[in-house]
Scaffold this active site. Structure first.
Site, mmCIF file in Angstrom:
data_model
loop_
_atom_site.group_PDB
_atom_site.id
_atom_site.type_symbol
_atom_site.label_atom_id
_atom_site.label_comp_id
_atom_site.label_asym_id
_atom_site.label_seq_id
_atom_site.Cartn_x
_atom_site.Cartn_y
_atom_site.Cartn_z
ATOM 1 N N LYS A 319 1.189 -1.257 0.129
ATOM 2 C CA LYS A 319 0.409 -0.553 0.228
ATOM 3 C C LYS A 319 0.768 1.361 0.173
ATOM 4 O O LYS A 319 1.955 1.867 1.188
ATOM 5 C CB LYS A 319 -1.161 0.036 0.667
ATOM 6 C CG LYS A 319 -1.828 1.085 1.150
ATOM 7 C CD LYS A 319 -3.091 0.537 2.490
ATOM 8 C CE LYS A 319 -4.451 1.928 2.264
ATOM 9 N NZ LYS A 319 -3.493 3.558 1.952
ATOM 10 N N LYS A 468 -7.359 -3.567 2.409
ATOM 11 C CA LYS A 468 -6.650 -2.849 2.669
ATOM 12 C C LYS A 468 -5.915 -3.201 3.872
ATOM 13 O O LYS A 468 -6.967 -3.327 4.702
ATOM 14 C CB LYS A 468 -6.763 -1.196 3.001
ATOM 15 C CG LYS A 468 -7.589 -0.847 2.636
ATOM 16 C CD LYS A 468 -7.634 0.497 2.768
ATOM 17 C CE LYS A 468 -8.871 1.527 4.057
ATOM 18 N NZ LYS A 468 -8.854 2.686 3.110
#
Length: 575
Positions: A319, A468
């Site tokens: 990420k 995520k």
């Protein structure tokens, strides 16, 4: 006030009955209502009145408007001469037959009020009162709109916090002084009237009130805390200007600086500046007709480390702590439609027949630097930015694996430039595999991981096919004020007083550079902060840390935190 000749002091040998200096106000009483007064004000090259007659001339430039109240105060002869002068200064396409409002000399104008009076004589006192109250309320609204929108620069005095940072202000490099490396020391042979080194500040007095505005040099641009500078949000930060900057730096210098920063872009209208307000307003009006693009991108849900679904067989990638961006075949935009001002050589790296979804990125823990650069036009620092592509929405109906392969084929040669990269994805073998990768990324200073469901299409909006993962949580809060610093931070900001979307108040006191403590985010701005846990009262605990200003948010957003990540401490709003 400027020492230049006052263009309204005398026109064709005619002086006004009452002289108003720039910024001076005067009240005129309505003849139709003994309780209603209108404000007349001189603002640079024009006068305005809050009466309906002045406001209804919206198709005219403000410098070419008049009304009976202005004529009564300034004189008919002077107003005729002023309007004639204003007309001659307009570009040809804005010129029209001047509208001279002379109620005294027009028989029709005299007849209408008489008949209107007789026709309304039977109306109730109650109705007349409502009408007057509505008119007065409308006048108040118009005064505000005139100040904010129609005057060339802003004239409204706004309260300023003890320390102010312009939104989108880049991190400054070391000051270069006036040496050959200083890009703002001289432009096309023109030097500023007042030289400001990187980080240096000065003050400029408002042309229309007693307010003082702060002007500051930050690397390759100047900013001013006046509303006019802030309202140029669609222009790059280094291509914004205002009349205060023109006064301090010089109009010739400012025109050269804006032309170099953004010769054909959104900042061009600002370069026209106060010297030709009609042209500047005309360009701004054209720009305002452009519809703002928005992009309905794929958004992630959160994967909880302990209770999330089994990720085996999914695709994991880092990420990135950058700026989410969409390339539409021509330009880069945020998902909410804000344009990022990439130089031509950067744009030329990408094909024009596809839409790309990715992250503008300059390395781990460089979020604030990335934000600063991508909002700056013609910045040499764009060489530090790379676009990390993780999807191709224009082929979104294909399975993820096919889209990823297509991206690799499209950019296998372009990746050699160092400014284009297809995000690497790793097949997940187990939950422990994800935790190992997460630990490795966070140890290196990364933000977390993303998980992609195999075979998934590109959905528009939030989807369970994209997850995520972070040990820390990110959220947005609104800045309410400042706590003074202590110890080594004495004399600067110690912590930001913030409020969450839930209404809970807390302080953010870590994660700031020395520069950010000297110039913290302004009151009312939205910041991103990072934390590990919440108290049971749902307030961040364990030193919430500042990440940066949330440039695409105008409201705070709270993080979704599971119960097992909430502590036992109950500290209320004073954390």
């Amino acid at each position: 006030m400027s020492t230049e000749k006052d263009i309204l002091a005398e026109i064709d040998g005619i002086k006004p009955n009452k002289v108003l200096a720039d910024g001076e106000e005067f009240e005129a009483r309505s003849k139709s209502s003994s309780k209603t007064t209108y404000k007349l004000k001189r603002t640079w090259d024009h006068y305005y009145c809050t009466c309906p007659a002045w406001r209804m001339q919206s198709k005219k430039p403000v410098s070419a408007r008049s009304c009976k109240h202005l004529r009564e105060v300034l004189g008919d002869a002077y107003e005729d001469a002023r309007l004639k002068q204003a007309e001659t200064l307009l570009p040809d396409e804005q010129k029209s037959q001047p509208s001279k409002e002379k109620p005294k000399s027009t028989s029709k104008a005299a007849a209408k009020p008489k008949s209107k009076t007789s026709s309304t004589a039977t109306k109730t006192t109650r109705g007349s009162k409502r009408k007057r109250e509505a008119e007065e309320e409308e006048d108040e609204k118009v005064e505000e709109s005139i100040d904010k929108e129609e005057e060339p620069p802003a004239t409204v005095a706004e309260p300023e916090p003890p320390a102010i940072q312009a939104a989108n202000e880049p991190e400054a490099e070391a000051a270069t002084g006036g040496g050959p490396e200083d890009v703002l020391a001289e432009i096309n042979g023109i030097k500023p009237l007042k030289y400001l080194a990187d980080g240096e500040e000065t003050e400029a007095k408002s042309h229309t009130s007693s307010s003082l505005y702060k002007i500051k040099r930050t690397w390759d641009h100047f900013y001013c805390t006046c509303p006019a500078w802030r309202n140029q949000a669609r222009a790059p930060t280094n291509a914004r200007t205002c009349k205060h900057l023109k006064t301090v730096l010089g109009e010739a210098y400012e025109n050269a600086r804006i032309a170099r920063a953004d010769p054909n872009g959104a900042g061009a209208a600002a370069a026209a500046g106060p010297s030709s307000p009609s042209k500047g307003r005309k360009k701004a009006k054209v720009d305002s007709k452009d519809e703002k693009k928005t992009f309905d991108v794929l958004l992630a849900n959160k994967w909880d480390i302990e209770s999330g679904p089994d990720p085996t067989g999914w695709w994991a990638s880092e990420k990135l702590d950058g700026v989410r961006a969409v390339f539409d075949g021509e330009q880069f935009y945020s998902r909410t439609g804000n344009k990022f001002f990439a130089p031509k050589e950067f744009l030329d790296l990408f094909p024009k027949d596809v839409t790309l979804d990715g992250e503008l990125y300059s390395g781990r823990q460089n979020f604030q630097d990335t934000v600063s650069i991508v909002r700056t036009s013609n910045s040499p620092k764009w060489s530090l930015i790379s676009f990390h592509i993780f999807d191709i929405p224009s082929h979104g109906t294909k399975p993820f694996e096919e889209r990823l392969k297509l991206l690799e084929e499209l950019f296998q040669d372009k990746e050699k430039t160092g400014q284009v990269k297809v995000v690497e994805h790793t097949a997940v073998t187990s939950r422990d595999h994800v935790l190992e990768m997460l630990k490795d990324v966070e140890t290196k200073g990364g933000e977390g991981l993303m998980l992609r469901k195999p075979g998934s299409t590109y959905e528009h909006g939030r989807s369970s096919t994209l997850l995520k993962i972070k040990s820390f949580y990110d959220a947005e809060a609104k800045v309410l004020g400042y706590e003074p610093g202590k110890g080594k931070n004495k004399g600067v900001m110690g912590a930001l007083k913030c409020v969450m979307a839930s209404g809970k108040k807390f302080n953010v006191g870590t994660g700031f550079s020395d520069k950010q403590r000297r110039d913290p985010p302004k009151i009312g701005s939205i910041i991103t902060y990072r934390f590990q846990e919440l108290t049971r009262d749902n307030v961040p605990r364990r030193f919430p840390s500042y990440v940066g200003e949330a440039i695409d948010k105008d409201e705070p957003t709270d993080a979704e935190v599971p119960d097992h990540r909430k502590g036992d401490a109950k500290t209320g709003d004073d954390v």
